[in-house]
Design an enzyme around this catalytic site. Structure first.
Site, PDB file in Angstrom:
ATOM      1  N   SER A  12      14.001  14.119  14.614  1.00 33.94           N
ATOM      2  CA  SER A  12      13.143  13.023  15.061  1.00 33.94           C
ATOM      3  C   SER A  12      12.439  12.411  13.856  1.00 33.94           C
ATOM      4  O   SER A  12      12.205  13.088  12.853  1.00 33.94           O
ATOM      5  CB  SER A  12      12.107  13.543  16.060  1.00 33.94           C
ATOM      6  OG  SER A  12      11.109  12.574  16.325  1.00 33.94           O
ATOM      7  N   SER A  61       0.815  -1.221   0.000  1.00 34.64           N
ATOM      8  CA  SER A  61       0.000   0.000   0.000  1.00 34.64           C
ATOM      9  C   SER A  61       0.851   1.274   0.000  1.00 34.64           C
ATOM     10  O   SER A  61       0.461   2.295   0.559  1.00 34.64           O
ATOM     11  CB  SER A  61      -0.959   0.015   1.199  1.00 34.64           C
ATOM     12  OG  SER A  61      -1.925   1.028   1.043  1.00 34.64           O
TER      13      SER A  61
END
Length: 308
Positions: A171, A133
């Site tokens: 991050s 996907s």
């Protein structure tokens, strides 16, 4: 006690060898780059263009290069951090980076000193992996705040154009076992000569507390990241006509378990405002999820904004 002392000296000598060779090569190339006397250097031209657009409310200045690489081939996708059987990554994916900065203060020190806020987004998209996907395999977010001071100090045929100090958070925005992040204080020292640009970027990682358990949402997600990314980077760029050649080097400066990374860049014009872009990366730390996995990647696409 004498033997450890000798070992320490040997580690220092061998650890710095690769960086010294790289710096020697950069200085050799800089010494053979044509000097510009009356004309501005490539870096000065970029700064002037940014200054002209500074008061335009519709303009956001580029920070790092902005690019879209529809064909990015990784010889060995890293599946180790993921739950076995849940991810089957394609070797070919899309890689893109969007990076911008905003000047929040100027003339901090009389007629010098600018403060910027910047944000860089680096993404790896499994766009062609229809069986899974087409997921985004990894996205790194990197906001930073930094002060830049202009300079004109000459050193070994180079001119120190600007020096910066900043704080940066990086991050991947994930939680649990896939969470990766770190905070650093860094310096950036930029030198140029004509169409040649050389920069050193040392950093210090801000320490974090250890996790109480692997599932602890607080604490250090990647305590050994310095082992793979080291404590700084070296950059070199050369603009030849409308083409730009780039180099990034990183090394942990350790004799045993030596690790690092190299990135090579080539951009070339394909239209009046668009460049073709070839990027090669080999080593550790291309992304946070792969910080401790060696990556060997070749990518092809378009460059929206360049270093020079």
């Amino acid at each position: 006690m004498k033997k450890p002392s000798a070992n320490i000296s040997e580690v220092m000598i061998r650890g710095f060898r690769s960086i010294c060779v790289a710096i020697a090569l950069v200085l050799f190339l800089a010494g053979h780059a044509p000097a510009q006397t009356d004309a501005d250097s490539a870096w000065e031209n970029r700064v002037k263009l940014e200054e002209r657009a500074r008061d335009n409310p519709f303009f956001i200045a580029p920070h790092r290069p902005n690019y879209i690489l529809p064909v990015s081939y990784n010889t060995r996708p890293n599946t180790t951090p993921f739950t076995p059987g849940t991810e089957d990554f394609d070797h070919t994916e899309m890689k893109f980076q969007f990076s911008m900065k905003l000047q929040v203060a100027r003339d901090v020190f009389h007629n010098n000193g600018k403060i910027y806020f910047a944000y860089t987004n680096l993404s790896f998209w499994q766009a062609y992996n229809k069986d899974a996907s087409s997921p985004f395999r990894e996205t790194n977010h990197e906001p930073e705040l930094f002060l830049t001071v202009d300079n004109d100090w000459n050193f070994l045929g180079l001119t120190n154009r600007a020096n910066s100090i900043g704080v940066v958070h990086q991050s991947n925005g994930r939680s649990g076992a896939l969470s990766r992040s770190w905070n650093r204080i860094y310096g950036l020292f930029m030198f140029d000569r004509g169409n040649f640009l050389f920069a050193l970027k040392p950093w210090y990682r801000i320490p974090e507390e250890e996790k109480s358990s692997p599932t602890d949402p607080t604490g250090d997600d990647n305590p050994d990241i310095n082992k793979f990314l080291g404590s700084g980077e070296l950059y070199a760029f050369y603009k030849w006509d409308r083409q730009t050649f780039g180099l990034m080097l990183r090394n942990n400066l350790r004799r045993h378990d030596n690790k690092g990374a190299i990135q090579l860049d080539w951009s070339f014009p394909v239209s009046s405002n668009l460049k073709g872009y070839v990027q090669y990366f080999s080593g550790y730390g291309e992304s946070l999820i792969d910080y401790n996995a060696a990556v060997h990647r070749i990518s092809l696409g378009v460059l929206l904004t360049d270093w020079l």
